[in-house]
Write a protein that holds these residues in place. Sequence first.
Motif, PDB file in Angstrom:
ATOM      1  N   GLY A  60       0.755  -1.330   0.088  1.00  0.00           N
ATOM      2  CA  GLY A  60      -0.053  -0.080   0.156  1.00  0.00           C
ATOM      3  C   GLY A  60       0.777   1.257   0.026  1.00  0.00           C
ATOM      4  O   GLY A  60       1.759   1.346   0.867  1.00  0.00           O
ATOM      5  N   GLY A  61       0.610   2.292  -0.968  1.00  0.00           N
ATOM      6  CA  GLY A  61       1.395   3.586  -1.035  1.00  0.00           C
ATOM      7  C   GLY A  61       2.637   3.156  -1.665  1.00  0.00           C
ATOM      8  O   GLY A  61       2.901   2.373  -2.494  1.00  0.00           O
ATOM      9  N   VAL A  62       3.741   4.244  -1.314  1.00  0.00           N
ATOM     10  CA  VAL A  62       4.751   4.132  -2.308  1.00  0.00           C
ATOM     11  C   VAL A  62       5.788   3.057  -1.699  1.00  0.00           C
ATOM     12  O   VAL A  62       5.993   3.384  -0.257  1.00  0.00           O
ATOM     13  CB  VAL A  62       5.622   5.604  -2.392  1.00  0.00           C
ATOM     14  N   ASP A  63       6.237   2.341  -2.066  1.00  0.00           N
ATOM     15  CA  ASP A  63       7.432   1.415  -1.556  1.00  0.00           C
ATOM     16  C   ASP A  63       8.754   2.193  -1.099  1.00  0.00           C
ATOM     17  O   ASP A  63       9.143   2.817  -2.022  1.00  0.00           O
ATOM     18  CB  ASP A  63       7.862   0.238  -2.527  1.00  0.00           C
ATOM     19  N   GLU A  64       8.952   2.226  -0.003  1.00  0.00           N
ATOM     20  CA  GLU A  64      10.463   2.862   0.345  1.00  0.00           C
ATOM     21  C   GLU A  64      11.439   2.320  -0.176  1.00  0.00           C
ATOM     22  O   GLU A  64      12.466   3.088  -0.397  1.00  0.00           O
ATOM     23  CB  GLU A  64      10.514   2.841   2.022  1.00  0.00           C
ATOM     24  N   SER A  65      11.570   1.141  -0.602  1.00  0.00           N
ATOM     25  CA  SER A  65      12.816   0.594  -1.136  1.00  0.00           C
ATOM     26  C   SER A  65      12.484   0.351  -2.578  1.00  0.00           C
ATOM     27  O   SER A  65      12.496  -0.957  -3.070  1.00  0.00           O
ATOM     28  CB  SER A  65      13.002  -0.660  -0.607  1.00  0.00           C
ATOM     29  N   ALA A  66      11.966   1.352  -3.488  1.00  0.00           N
ATOM     30  CA  ALA A  66      11.291   1.245  -4.863  1.00  0.00           C
ATOM     31  C   ALA A  66      12.760   0.725  -5.771  1.00  0.00           C
ATOM     32  O   ALA A  66      12.649   0.164  -6.749  1.00  0.00           O
ATOM     33  CB  ALA A  66      10.793   2.360  -5.012  1.00  0.00           C
ATOM     34  N   ARG A  67      13.950   1.237  -5.363  1.00  0.00           N
ATOM     35  CA  ARG A  67      15.113   0.956  -6.280  1.00  0.00           C
ATOM     36  C   ARG A  67      15.202  -0.630  -6.433  1.00  0.00           C
ATOM     37  O   ARG A  67      15.727  -0.929  -7.485  1.00  0.00           O
ATOM     38  CB  ARG A  67      16.252   1.459  -5.696  1.00  0.00           C
ATOM     39  N   ARG A  68      15.103  -1.340  -5.380  1.00  0.00           N
ATOM     40  CA  ARG A  68      15.123  -2.839  -5.314  1.00  0.00           C
ATOM     41  C   ARG A  68      14.340  -3.374  -6.258  1.00  0.00           C
ATOM     42  O   ARG A  68      14.370  -4.129  -7.003  1.00  0.00           O
ATOM     43  CB  ARG A  68      15.062  -3.336  -3.883  1.00  0.00           C
ATOM     44  N   THR A  69      12.924  -3.056  -6.160  1.00  0.00           N
ATOM     45  CA  THR A  69      12.066  -3.368  -7.104  1.00  0.00           C
ATOM     46  C   THR A  69      12.075  -3.137  -8.492  1.00  0.00           C
ATOM     47  O   THR A  69      11.990  -3.993  -9.259  1.00  0.00           O
ATOM     48  CB  THR A  69      10.370  -2.895  -6.738  1.00  0.00           C
ATOM     49  N   LEU A  70      12.575  -1.777  -8.852  1.00  0.00           N
ATOM     50  CA  LEU A  70      13.101  -1.416 -10.060  1.00  0.00           C
ATOM     51  C   LEU A  70      14.227  -2.419 -10.811  1.00  0.00           C
ATOM     52  O   LEU A  70      14.252  -2.910 -11.747  1.00  0.00           O
ATOM     53  CB  LEU A  70      13.749  -0.165 -10.239  1.00  0.00           C
ATOM     54  N   ASP A  71      15.282  -2.855  -9.864  1.00  0.00           N
ATOM     55  CA  ASP A  71      16.387  -3.414 -10.415  1.00  0.00           C
ATOM     56  C   ASP A  71      15.658  -5.037 -10.677  1.00  0.00           C
ATOM     57  O   ASP A  71      16.217  -5.719 -11.468  1.00  0.00           O
ATOM     58  CB  ASP A  71      17.118  -3.685  -9.147  1.00  0.00           C
ATOM     59  N   PHE A  72      14.927  -5.537  -9.491  1.00  0.00           N
ATOM     60  CA  PHE A  72      14.373  -6.758  -9.877  1.00  0.00           C
ATOM     61  C   PHE A  72      13.555  -6.959 -11.583  1.00  0.00           C
ATOM     62  O   PHE A  72      13.650  -7.659 -12.265  1.00  0.00           O
ATOM     63  CB  PHE A  72      13.349  -7.147  -8.860  1.00  0.00           C
ATOM     64  N   ALA A  73      12.713  -5.754 -11.724  1.00  0.00           N
ATOM     65  CA  ALA A  73      12.114  -5.646 -12.810  1.00  0.00           C
ATOM     66  C   ALA A  73      13.104  -5.672 -14.031  1.00  0.00           C
ATOM     67  O   ALA A  73      12.568  -6.291 -15.192  1.00  0.00           O
ATOM     68  CB  ALA A  73      11.199  -4.432 -12.822  1.00  0.00           C
ATOM     69  N   LEU A  74      14.081  -4.842 -13.811  1.00  0.00           N
ATOM     70  CA  LEU A  74      14.987  -4.773 -15.019  1.00  0.00           C
ATOM     71  C   LEU A  74      15.563  -6.230 -15.214  1.00  0.00           C
ATOM     72  O   LEU A  74      15.923  -6.660 -16.430  1.00  0.00           O
ATOM     73  CB  LEU A  74      16.007  -3.691 -14.788  1.00  0.00           C
ATOM     74  N   LEU A  75      16.164  -6.980 -14.099  1.00  0.00           N
ATOM     75  CA  LEU A  75      16.655  -8.308 -14.397  1.00  0.00           C
ATOM     76  C   LEU A  75      15.540  -9.243 -15.061  1.00  0.00           C
ATOM     77  O   LEU A  75      15.992  -9.957 -15.783  1.00  0.00           O
ATOM     78  CB  LEU A  75      17.276  -8.662 -12.775  1.00  0.00           C
ATOM     79  N   LEU A  76      14.403  -9.259 -14.539  1.00  0.00           N
ATOM     80  CA  LEU A  76      13.235  -9.987 -15.111  1.00  0.00           C
ATOM     81  C   LEU A  76      13.377  -9.649 -16.599  1.00  0.00           C
ATOM     82  O   LEU A  76      13.389 -10.696 -17.368  1.00  0.00           O
ATOM     83  CB  LEU A  76      12.044  -9.489 -14.396  1.00  0.00           C
ATOM     84  N   ALA A  77      13.197  -8.358 -16.977  1.00  0.00           N
ATOM     85  CA  ALA A  77      13.121  -8.139 -18.372  1.00  0.00           C
ATOM     86  C   ALA A  77      14.618  -8.490 -19.173  1.00  0.00           C
ATOM     87  O   ALA A  77      14.225  -9.163 -20.307  1.00  0.00           O
ATOM     88  CB  ALA A  77      13.059  -6.597 -18.629  1.00  0.00           C
ATOM     89  N   GLU A  78      15.520  -8.437 -18.443  1.00  0.00           N
ATOM     90  CA  GLU A  78      16.810  -8.860 -19.203  1.00  0.00           C
ATOM     91  C   GLU A  78      16.807 -10.385 -19.261  1.00  0.00           C
ATOM     92  O   GLU A  78      17.023 -10.850 -20.730  1.00  0.00           O
ATOM     93  CB  GLU A  78      18.082  -8.315 -18.582  1.00  0.00           C
ATOM     94  N   THR A  79      16.483 -11.090 -18.402  1.00  0.00           N
ATOM     95  CA  THR A  79      16.329 -12.525 -18.601  1.00  0.00           C
ATOM     96  C   THR A  79      15.308 -13.035 -19.742  1.00  0.00           C
ATOM     97  O   THR A  79      15.576 -13.968 -20.519  1.00  0.00           O
ATOM     98  CB  THR A  79      15.970 -13.089 -17.239  1.00  0.00           C
ATOM     99  N   MET A  80      14.115 -12.524 -19.616  1.00  0.00           N
ATOM    100  CA  MET A  80      13.135 -12.508 -20.937  1.00  0.00           C
ATOM    101  C   MET A  80      13.578 -12.691 -22.139  1.00  0.00           C
ATOM    102  O   MET A  80      13.341 -13.232 -23.120  1.00  0.00           O
ATOM    103  CB  MET A  80      11.954 -12.167 -20.462  1.00  0.00           C
ATOM    104  N   PHE A  81      14.353 -11.207 -22.387  1.00  0.00           N
ATOM    105  CA  PHE A  81      14.871 -10.956 -23.832  1.00  0.00           C
ATOM    106  C   PHE A  81      15.967 -12.134 -24.059  1.00  0.00           C
ATOM    107  O   PHE A  81      15.895 -12.355 -25.118  1.00  0.00           O
ATOM    108  CB  PHE A  81      15.727  -9.526 -23.869  1.00  0.00           C
ATOM    109  N   ARG A  82      16.746 -12.445 -23.130  1.00  0.00           N
ATOM    110  CA  ARG A  82      18.057 -13.392 -23.489  1.00  0.00           C
ATOM    111  C   ARG A  82      17.139 -14.580 -23.797  1.00  0.00           C
ATOM    112  O   ARG A  82      17.797 -15.437 -24.559  1.00  0.00           O
ATOM    113  CB  ARG A  82      18.746 -13.529 -22.177  1.00  0.00           C
ATOM    114  N   TYR A  83      16.073 -15.035 -23.251  1.00  0.00           N
ATOM    115  CA  TYR A  83      15.410 -16.363 -23.531  1.00  0.00           C
ATOM    116  C   TYR A  83      14.520 -16.242 -24.860  1.00  0.00           C
ATOM    117  O   TYR A  83      14.092 -17.264 -25.284  1.00  0.00           O
ATOM    118  CB  TYR A  83      14.705 -16.804 -22.242  1.00  0.00           C
ATOM    119  N   GLY A  84      14.461 -14.939 -25.514  1.00  0.00           N
ATOM    120  CA  GLY A  84      13.652 -15.159 -26.528  1.00  0.00           C
ATOM    121  C   GLY A  84      12.352 -14.651 -26.699  1.00  0.00           C
ATOM    122  O   GLY A  84      11.616 -14.565 -27.523  1.00  0.00           O
TER     123      GLY A  84
END
Length: 488
Positions: A63-87
């Motif tokens: 609920g509300g703004v996550d105080e550790s938003a940077r960690r969530t963003l890092d996770f989202a980018l790692l997720l995207a990179e992994t998906m792109f690498r796998y096609g």
Amino acid sequence: MGEEEARTQPMPPISPAQARANNAAAVRMLRRLMTGDSPPTAPLSIVDRLAASPYANPTIQVGGVDESARRTLDFALLLAETMFRYGAGALEVESSMIAVTAALGLQHIEVDITNQSVAINYSPRDQTPIQLLRVVRSWTSNYAGLALVHQLVSEIAAGGVGRDEAMRRLQGITKRAKPFPRWAVTAAYSLFAALFVGVLGGGLMASLIAFLSNLGVSLVSRVMGRWRVPDFFTTLASAFLVTLIALLMFWAKMTIAPAIVVVGGILLLLPTSRLVSATQDAINGFPVTAAGRFLSAFLTFAALVAGIAVAFLAGELLGVSRIDVTQTFPPAYPYWVQVILIGAAVAAIAVTEQTSRRLVIPTALVGVVGYFVLTGVQLTGVGDRVAPAASAVVIGFLARIVALRMGAPQLVVAVPAALILLPGLTIFRSMYVATLDVNQTGAGAGGMLTAMAIILGAAAGIVLGDHLARPFTQKAGSVERRRRWMRR
């Protein structure tokens, strides 16, 4: 009171308050007719992009703004990179990032995807914005890993996995061994060529030569990959090797049709996955990503054509006699045997793409259904250009239903099943004519354009089938996500 007198009676007076209410109602009705329920220029929420995806209506965990938003963003980018690498395609990557960030409580997110990079911008109100970029520099065949990422995103969207656990699981997926060892992939690569040669009309000897030549191609490709040779030259060398071997076997008076042997060897070299992803990206509104993938696919196609052409010239210098490329090949086996060969060939393709073990047989069955449609449409006499596209629509439709029910994206099932639709024989004939006969260069170029039209038609058919199946899979995706959440 008579009827005429009733018509002449004056209307009762309307009070000022009632007149204002009537005017307000009329104004609201007119505004609704003029503008519709939502103004066409109003910006859409980024979460609305999930409407037709398996991650629609994600469960918000924070609920509300996550105080550790940077960690969530890092996770989202790692997720995207992994998906792109796998096609994965750009739309699937974008949908996954939006679903994950929305479920983990981040709003005011914007995602920008190009051919090799993913950017995410987080701009909460009255706070310092964060913008991150991740570049994807390598690719690998790992459809099993892509399916695991898809399942992880589904569980996050269902509210069953938090960010820290999701990060651990994603890192485990990237470090997880592929389902099939290298020797099995090499054997499956060669086995596909042998099986498909049998489908095209080649006998046991032609299948054996195709198996051995593709075994050599796999070893050469592995060595060149270890030397970090660019993919363009690796593809060129592979196409050259498989074509030259077929020509030499023909020169040695072996009872084979070299055209069929070459076709069995070059089909797996065609950039099928990239063409499907590029077509999907172009249709779904990612022109930059589509342009980059199309360019990469066309370079691979050019390397394939160049390798075949150089092999023809080498055979000509060695004195190999000309081949009758207009020759047609009667079936070497009954139709039911061809169906079995198609199913086994599609299963072999799935192994080479490192798909999940439990998806191999369903993928083979989807390929068999596509083959039934292909041969059925061809019997109607519509031509060899329309039949592969029609079969691709059915394959794309079934692939989305089967893949989603088994916790995988559509591409994992569709690409291996659709490889049998590609016009390898047309490519071989066109290149042979254009390379060895100057007077037939125009005919060869026309044949190559026909082959490209068939390939793009098949890719577009897969995307169309995926969209046609979406109304039938939205509920299934939601049920599957809830089922996974309840099992935890």
